[in-house]
Design an enzyme around this catalytic site. Sequence first.
Site, mmCIF file in Angstrom:
data_model
loop_
_atom_site.group_PDB
_atom_site.id
_atom_site.type_symbol
_atom_site.label_atom_id
_atom_site.label_comp_id
_atom_site.label_asym_id
_atom_site.label_seq_id
_atom_site.Cartn_x
_atom_site.Cartn_y
_atom_site.Cartn_z
ATOM 1 N N GLU A 160 0.815 -1.218 0.000
ATOM 2 C CA GLU A 160 0.000 0.000 0.000
ATOM 3 C C GLU A 160 0.851 1.272 0.000
ATOM 4 O O GLU A 160 0.805 2.082 0.928
ATOM 5 C CB GLU A 160 -0.968 -0.008 1.185
ATOM 6 C CG GLU A 160 -2.048 -1.070 1.070
ATOM 7 C CD GLU A 160 -3.044 -1.038 2.227
ATOM 8 O OE1 GLU A 160 -2.820 -0.278 3.190
ATOM 9 O OE2 GLU A 160 -4.033 -1.772 2.159
ATOM 10 N N GLU A 315 -6.525 -7.873 -0.789
ATOM 11 C CA GLU A 315 -6.967 -7.806 0.601
ATOM 12 C C GLU A 315 -8.454 -7.475 0.648
ATOM 13 O O GLU A 315 -8.952 -6.648 -0.122
ATOM 14 C CB GLU A 315 -6.211 -6.737 1.397
ATOM 15 C CG GLU A 315 -4.766 -7.050 1.699
ATOM 16 C CD GLU A 315 -4.131 -5.998 2.598
ATOM 17 O OE1 GLU A 315 -4.878 -5.306 3.338
ATOM 18 O OE2 GLU A 315 -2.899 -5.838 2.563
#
Length: 690
Positions: A160, A315
């Site tokens: 991320e 995710e």
Amino acid sequence: MKMTHKFHPISPKLPVLMHGADYNPDQWLHNPQVLEEDIRLMKLAGCNVMAIGIFAWAALEPAEGTFTFEWMDRILNTFAENGIYAWLSTPSGARPAWMSERYPEVRRVEANRVRNLHGIRHNHCFTSPIYREKTAIINTKLAERYGNHPAVIGWHISNEFGGDCHCAYCQDAFREWLQQKYGSLEALNAAWWTSFWAHTITDWSQVESPAPHGEYMVHGHNLDWRRFVTDQTVNFCKHEIDVVRGSNPALPVTTNMHLIEGLDYRKFAEILDVISWDAYPTWHEGQNDSQLGASIAFYHDLFRSLKKKPFLLMESTPSLTNWQSVSKLKQPGMHRLSSLQAVAHGSDSVQYFQWRKSRGSSEKFHGAVVDHCGHEYTRVFKDVAELGATLSNISEVIGTTTPSDTAILFDWDNRWAVKDAQGPRNMGIHYEETILAHHQAFWEQGVPVDVIGSEDDLSSYKLIVAPMLYLCREETGRKLERFVEQGGTLVTTYWSGIVNEHDLCHLGGFPGPLRKTLGIWAEEIEGLYDHDRNGLSMSIDNQLGLTGTFESHEICELIHTEGAEVLGVYTDSFYAGQPALTVNRFGKGKAYHMATRLKADFLQAFYSKLIEQTGVARVMNSYLPQGVTVQVRTDTSTEYVFIMNFSGQTQHISLDDRDYTLLESNETVNGVIDLPVNGIVLLKRPAKEV
């Protein structure tokens, strides 16, 4: 017999739908029994892949130059023995404390020019030579040791990416980036319009990144800083990729995307083999989940469109989060529905954060497949295992495409510029909400949509929607003009064609490069307070066949026609009776313009008419109740149809006259399909002859 066309599996080692989670065995090295139990539970849950090592730098290199790979050896070897695979992560998302202590330069400097202490994630400078050196060392070690390991199917680069650094290294890099872009201070000053407030720059050393206690009101400056941060982050990501590629160039690379605010992910798509993203919707925050379901569909479409091929849901949560304002449990059926929604929109995986709940720290209450109780006798584990069984039965969909005649134009730099513009409604011009509202109108009618950028090829689309294209380059205007001239249909809205790539206003009248295509001139724009309302009254016998009045709000643009036909006018204020909706016939195509922000009732009616006029394909010729949608994937021989119910109520859908079978059982099905709350039905049918 029809020929099939599909993309190859992301990994030839795992030619099925991927199902797994982020796995952090480094948190449990003190308890080998937990690790042994994990393998049993993974197999029981139908999980076949784990993302491993994401934040494991301290466990892999506890002291500078001291490497402890034995625990990773055991995990990966055990995976290989049990038919489980790994996305092996580079650990750059969180550095070890010894590095922060020994090399302070790796810690980020915030916009206020204060260097951070050690801690949290992505608290490091992507420009720092030391950080790049240390990252290269650990990545080289990982690549040499595991690049050809039978359990490893690809590289998961960092985690991320996000944020920026304002240290001296980054200031120098920003100045160099600007010199390469503009070539001279004269060109820079012209692009940033620095004559405003006497901010003319006379030496490159005077250039600084935007700062709360310095310069932050020059919009071209802010825009270029965001572009630089993207380029610098992409450069760091490529630095990591180049290091790990050497051991086994065949291994695909990805990085999980999540925060769309700060980085232009289209730049990342150029260096990645596969796109992956992390989805965490706030399910059950309203009376039903239809609007949220539509918004998540938009993001699935966006990430799929970055490379126009299957992506990965890297995710999601199997139950709840622990960081949202309210962390609701997924209601029965929602785990299956939301997970398969990703597959319907082009994902070849369903993966979670996290496999096993942490015992401590900030995410110890974040959802996981394995709860603190440590066994399989939970509702969540059962949901995951049942989904795993479904995914194993439908792997024929992997590699299939998601065809679309329709696209929504979404550029990151336009988004940044709109939010920075200090324009007609600083209390909220709601760019994202507008984009999502237009997308939802197609979602509700079962029309697949791509989400493209202005540099993408437009030729394959029949209909392009470009809401609030505030930043419109001259070349973008020419591309859209050619698209319409050659027979395409374009839809734009207020606040379009206002500035160029430097956030400088187009001269000669708005909508700038779109003025000829749209056949209008926009003279003024008014922002409305939340309590203000106006309306659109449809003209009699307008070519859309729409009647009546529709409420508008927030923005009203005052336009004059220059060849365009008026389809509807304002109902209120001093500009009542003036054009509010127009269409311009240009070449072989049409260009529509909405001068005011209109609500869902109008968007649904308007796009329904455009779908009919343009011949845009719906997935099914069936009535879809509000909150029910349908999506398709295809290999050109077979079409895989996903009917999804986000309405919060039981629904009944009448199938059209195509030949359907249930995807999992191949049982023939026709007539009426019953959809429970949070229900989803998976079908397949022969593709139509072209």
